[in-house]
Design a protein around this motif. Structure first.
Motif, mmCIF file in Angstrom:
data_model
loop_
_atom_site.group_PDB
_atom_site.id
_atom_site.type_symbol
_atom_site.label_atom_id
_atom_site.label_comp_id
_atom_site.label_asym_id
_atom_site.label_seq_id
_atom_site.Cartn_x
_atom_site.Cartn_y
_atom_site.Cartn_z
ATOM 1 N N LEU A 117 0.759 -1.236 -0.003
ATOM 2 C CA LEU A 117 -0.106 0.096 0.123
ATOM 3 C C LEU A 117 0.800 1.277 0.007
ATOM 4 N N ALA A 118 1.953 1.220 0.727
ATOM 5 C CA ALA A 118 2.839 2.507 0.758
ATOM 6 C C ALA A 118 3.227 2.720 -0.507
ATOM 7 N N VAL A 119 3.545 1.726 -1.405
ATOM 8 C CA VAL A 119 4.230 1.945 -2.691
ATOM 9 C C VAL A 119 3.237 2.480 -3.577
ATOM 10 N N LEU A 120 1.974 1.778 -3.728
ATOM 11 C CA LEU A 120 0.893 2.419 -4.453
ATOM 12 C C LEU A 120 0.551 3.756 -4.101
ATOM 13 N N LEU A 121 0.695 4.280 -2.842
ATOM 14 C CA LEU A 121 0.423 5.560 -2.210
ATOM 15 C C LEU A 121 1.330 6.485 -2.908
ATOM 16 N N GLU A 122 2.647 6.078 -2.980
ATOM 17 C CA GLU A 122 3.545 6.858 -3.475
ATOM 18 C C GLU A 122 3.749 7.266 -4.886
ATOM 19 N N TYR A 123 3.224 6.077 -5.553
ATOM 20 C CA TYR A 123 2.936 6.435 -6.843
ATOM 21 C C TYR A 123 1.909 7.250 -7.355
ATOM 22 N N ALA A 124 0.911 6.981 -6.339
ATOM 23 C CA ALA A 124 -0.338 8.138 -6.557
ATOM 24 C C ALA A 124 0.058 9.399 -6.307
ATOM 25 N N ALA A 125 0.974 9.877 -5.423
ATOM 26 C CA ALA A 125 1.357 11.025 -5.208
ATOM 27 C C ALA A 125 2.078 11.681 -6.260
ATOM 28 N N THR A 126 2.856 10.963 -7.276
ATOM 29 C CA THR A 126 3.686 11.447 -8.446
ATOM 30 C C THR A 126 2.850 11.615 -9.617
ATOM 31 N N ASP A 127 1.574 10.998 -9.410
ATOM 32 C CA ASP A 127 0.604 11.256 -10.624
ATOM 33 C C ASP A 127 -0.835 10.921 -10.206
ATOM 34 N N PRO A 128 -1.324 11.866 -9.545
ATOM 35 C CA PRO A 128 -2.473 11.852 -8.918
ATOM 36 C C PRO A 128 -3.877 11.436 -9.937
ATOM 37 N N ARG A 129 -3.649 11.693 -11.242
ATOM 38 C CA ARG A 129 -4.754 11.144 -12.041
ATOM 39 C C ARG A 129 -4.641 9.609 -12.389
ATOM 40 N N GLN A 130 -3.466 9.120 -12.748
ATOM 41 C CA GLN A 130 -3.336 7.881 -12.908
ATOM 42 C C GLN A 130 -3.517 7.000 -11.324
ATOM 43 N N GLY A 131 -2.744 7.791 -10.358
ATOM 44 C CA GLY A 131 -2.729 6.947 -9.177
ATOM 45 C C GLY A 131 -3.888 7.008 -8.625
#
Length: 214
Positions: A117-131
């Motif tokens: 979950l921490a990795v998915l959230l970190e990715y989401a923070a870099t690209d909110p639309r795709q995340g």
């Protein structure tokens, strides 16, 4: 929420759902300030977890974290495990996530799994639309984890409450999916994983890495 607020929320959530090591403790003040900039349904639960950690000795917080996420199968932080268990489908899901991150320039260290979950959230923070779309794909698992943490009266339930507040409300289909996953549990097929993902991406899902890389 605007994209910049979502990015702040998901980055703070990513850090707070990670292992409570010295680096996290050093960032508690910053995380509290970031959480204060967010709407209360999102920022409030994060501030409460920050306050809990601030008054808890690091060794005790670490022990609580391990007892919660490493020793409770229902509180697994590896989201694809809820739907796929130890099956070939999980291997495919992990590989797809890894490729998604690589395309965005996010590289994982050797001991990180892409569905943490921490990795998915970190990715989401870099690209909110795709995340947001990626988090929505794992909405049922996120909700199941949120409910399990609330049942366990875990202080980390607040992080999942905060994540949930950044996503659309659960519809009837997702509620049914959550109920099905809760009733049936993950599949348990133990063979055929190697062709779909390297062995290092298929450890025991109950063993949580010591936080995501930063």
């Amino acid at each position: 929420m605007k994209a910049d607020a979502l990015a702040r929320a998901w980055q703070a959530q990513s850090l707070l759902v990670g292992y409570p090591d010295e680096q996290l403790y050093a960032r508690l003040g910053l995380l509290d300030r970031v959480a204060a900039t967010l709407d209360d349904p999102v920022g409030g639960p994060l501030r409460r977890l920050v306050a809990h950690l601030a008054r808890t000795a690091p060794a005790r917080a670490a022990a609580d974290y391990v007892a919660t996420f490493d020793h409770r199968k229902r509180c697994c932080l590896f989201l694809t495990y809820y739907a796929h268990g130890d099956t070939r489908k999980r291997g495919m899901a992990l590989l797809r996530l890894k490729q998604t991150y690589a395309a965005a320039g996010l590289r994982l260290v050797d001991d990180e799994l892409p569905d943490h979950l921490a990795v998915l959230l970190e990715y989401a923070a870099t690209d909110p639309r795709q995340g947001r779309a990626l988090l929505a794909e794992h909405r049922a698992a996120i909700e199941l984890l949120r409910l399990a943490l609330r049942d366990a009266e875990s202080p980390w339930a607040g992080v999942l409450d905060s994540v949930s507040a950044t996503l659309p409300p659960l519809g009837a289909d997702l509620r049914a999916a959550v109920a099905r996953l809760a009733a049936e549990g993950p599949p348990e097929e133990q063979v055929g994983l190697a062709p779909f993902a390297p062995p290092e991406y298929m450890p025991d899902p109950r063993l949580t890495p010591q936080g995501a890389s930063r």
